[in-house]
Design a protein around this motif. Structure first.
Motif, mmCIF file in Angstrom:
data_model
loop_
_atom_site.group_PDB
_atom_site.id
_atom_site.type_symbol
_atom_site.label_atom_id
_atom_site.label_comp_id
_atom_site.label_asym_id
_atom_site.label_seq_id
_atom_site.Cartn_x
_atom_site.Cartn_y
_atom_site.Cartn_z
ATOM 1 N N ASP A 19 -7.855 -0.107 -0.234
ATOM 2 C CA ASP A 19 -9.271 -0.083 -0.573
ATOM 3 C C ASP A 19 -9.587 -1.379 -1.282
ATOM 4 N N ILE A 64 0.850 -1.188 0.000
ATOM 5 C CA ILE A 64 0.000 0.000 0.000
ATOM 6 C C ILE A 64 0.891 1.245 0.000
ATOM 7 N N GLY A 65 0.570 2.189 -0.875
ATOM 8 C CA GLY A 65 1.360 3.405 -0.991
ATOM 9 C C GLY A 65 2.389 3.378 -2.103
ATOM 10 N N GLU A 75 -0.807 3.803 -8.934
ATOM 11 C CA GLU A 75 -0.747 4.073 -7.496
ATOM 12 C C GLU A 75 -1.582 3.039 -6.751
ATOM 13 N N ARG A 129 -3.563 1.919 -3.193
ATOM 14 C CA ARG A 129 -4.183 2.451 -1.977
ATOM 15 C C ARG A 129 -4.898 1.343 -1.215
#
Length: 253
Positions: free
Chosen positions: A246, A186-187, A242, A244
């Motif tokens: 979710d 993530i990130g 990207e 995230r």
């Protein structure tokens, strides 16, 4: 985990047209394939070759269900072989397209893993925890000299033949890509780009843009704009993926 994708491709200040191509696609499992291709060959040939690579490989991806890293790696190798033969066949039968070719860099996610494939000098990077890492290998004459210890990294940046590539789709019957894989966190941000960006914007500056609070669409805009301001000597293409925290996959930057 949610993946977001954005890209931007501009002609630059010198070239008469844009021979770069970029896009992204989904397979039957909702995995993403993202591609940047930089055409070579003059006239309209480079544009045709890069479009063939993006559209052809992308369309075939939409009928797949990529399940594992091993599956994705093998699929990439098969696609490079197939598309290379397609480009060679067309260039041999059409005098206007003789000698056309294209670089290729592609990204596939299989759940929380990624596979990245390249041939030529279009690059793939991972930006993670403020660090920018090149995931691809430049198949270029200058990189061969660099690996052999014949020139320094500093000299490589301004070497007169730095844009001479030794591998691409359409050069010969044997297309050998570099394929690597890893975990997605993530990130993470993955950057795919043509050499129109990396020749004119340093990795330290690219890193500053990626770690900014801009949206990924704004980052693509900013990076292409900076390369253009620094001379725009080539077509410039930037694609950013990207990750995230979710559920599902989203394609809006």
């Amino acid at each position: 985990m949610k993946l977001k994708v954005a890209y931007k491709s501009i002609i630059g200040k010198i070239r008469p047209k844009n021979e770069d191509n970029a896009s992204f696609f989904y397979d039957q499992s909702n995995n993403i394939l993202a591609i940047v291709a930089d055409g070579i060959g003059g006239n309209r040939a480079g544009e045709v070759a890069s479009k063939m690579a993006v559209d052809g490989i992308g369309k075939r991806f939409t009928n797949q269900q990529i399940q594992t890293v091993k599956h994705a790696s093998k699929w990439f190798q098969n696609q490079i072989d197939f598309e290379n033969q397609e480009i060679l066949a067309i260039s041999m039968h059409d005098q206007h397209l003789k000698g056309m070719g294209t670089t290729f860099v592609g990204f596939i996610n299989t759940g929380r893993n990624y596979v990245i494939c390249n041939i030529g000098d279009s690059r793939g990077y991972l930006f993670r925890n403020t660090e920018l890492t090149q995931l691809t290998e430049d198949h270029s004459y200058v990189n061969e000299l660099l690996k052999a210890g014949k020139i320094s990294k500093q000299a490589a940046a301004t070497y007169p033949y730095k844009n001479v590539i030794v591998r691409s789709l359409g050069i010969s019957s044997n297309a050998e890509p570099t394929i690597s894989d890893g975990r997605i966190l993530i990130g993470d941000q993955f950057l795919l780009c043509s050499d129109g960006l990396t020749d004119l914007v340093s990795e330290s500056v690219i890193k500053l843009v990626l770690q900014s609070n801009r949206s990924i669409a704004e980052k693509c805009e900013k990076l292409t704009e900076m390369a253009n301001q620094n001379g725009g000597s080539d077509n410039i293409t930037v694609l950013i993926i990207e990750t995230r925290a979710d559920q599902g996959v989203d394609n809006h930057g």
